[in-house]
Design a protein around this motif. Structure first.
Motif, short mmCIF file in Angstrom:
data_model
loop_
_atom_site.label_atom_id
_atom_site.label_comp_id
_atom_site.label_asym_id
_atom_site.label_seq_id
_atom_site.Cartn_x
_atom_site.Cartn_y
_atom_site.Cartn_z
N ARG A 1 -0.49 -4.85 3.62
CA ARG A 1 -1.72 -5.48 4.11
C ARG A 1 -1.54 -6.97 3.87
O ARG A 1 -1.25 -7.39 2.75
N VAL A 2 -1.70 -7.75 4.92
CA VAL A 2 -1.42 -9.17 4.84
C VAL A 2 -2.67 -9.96 5.18
O VAL A 2 -3.28 -9.76 6.23
N ASP A 3 -3.04 -10.83 4.27
CA ASP A 3 -4.23 -11.67 4.45
C ASP A 3 -3.79 -13.10 4.71
O ASP A 3 -2.74 -13.54 4.24
N GLY A 4 -4.60 -13.80 5.46
CA GLY A 4 -4.33 -15.20 5.77
C GLY A 4 -5.23 -15.63 6.91
O GLY A 4 -6.18 -14.94 7.29
N CYS B 1 0.85 -1.19 0.00
CA CYS B 1 0.00 0.00 0.00
C CYS B 1 0.89 1.24 0.00
O CYS B 1 1.81 1.35 0.80
N LEU B 2 0.60 2.14 -0.93
CA LEU B 2 1.33 3.40 -1.03
C LEU B 2 0.44 4.51 -0.52
O LEU B 2 -0.79 4.49 -0.74
N PHE B 3 1.02 5.49 0.14
CA PHE B 3 0.28 6.58 0.76
C PHE B 3 0.77 7.93 0.28
O PHE B 3 1.90 8.06 -0.19
N ASP B 4 -0.07 8.95 0.45
CA ASP B 4 0.33 10.32 0.10
C ASP B 4 1.38 10.80 1.09
O ASP B 4 1.75 10.09 2.04
N ARG C 1 -2.98 0.25 -3.90
CA ARG C 1 -2.89 -1.05 -3.22
C ARG C 1 -2.53 -2.07 -4.29
O ARG C 1 -3.33 -2.36 -5.18
N LEU C 2 -1.30 -2.58 -4.23
CA LEU C 2 -0.75 -3.41 -5.29
C LEU C 2 -0.46 -4.82 -4.78
O LEU C 2 0.27 -4.99 -3.79
N PRO C 3 -0.99 -5.84 -5.44
CA PRO C 3 -0.73 -7.21 -5.00
C PRO C 3 0.72 -7.61 -5.28
O PRO C 3 1.28 -7.32 -6.33
N MET C 4 1.32 -8.26 -4.30
CA MET C 4 2.69 -8.75 -4.45
C MET C 4 2.63 -10.21 -4.90
O MET C 4 1.66 -10.91 -4.64
#
Length: 86
Positions: A70-73, A32-35, A44-47
């Motif tokens: 952001r980590v999902d699992g 996730c990139l922020f201002d 929000r870019l998937p790795m």
């Protein structure tokens, strides 16, 4: 123990900024990139995960860009798994 073949975090390269993070148990990690204030998410870019469970992505983010992951699992604190993409 994570492999140490690749640098972790953010690394400036000739092709942009390479981001990488190790996780064997994450099902997805997004960069996730922020201002400049760090308050507004701008991307929000998937790795992509490689065979060593290193999730990586190269972007044109300049030095000083605020970022996070952001980590999902599985969310199972009793088993040491605390994944929460929010």
């Amino acid at each position: 123990m994570p492999p140490t073949v690749y640098p972790q975090g953010a690394t400036l390269t000739a092709n942009g900024t390479a981001f990488s993070v190790y996780s064997r148990h994450a099902s997805q990690i997004d960069l996730c990139l922020f201002d400049a204030t760090g308050n507004i998410q701008t991307a929000r870019l998937p790795m992509q995960r490689d065979e060593n469970d290193i999730h990586r992505l190269t972007t044109d983010a300049p030095i000083g860009t605020r970022y996070g992951f952001r980590v999902d699992g599985v969310y199972a604190p009793d088993h040491g798994l605390w994944f929460d993409p929010s």
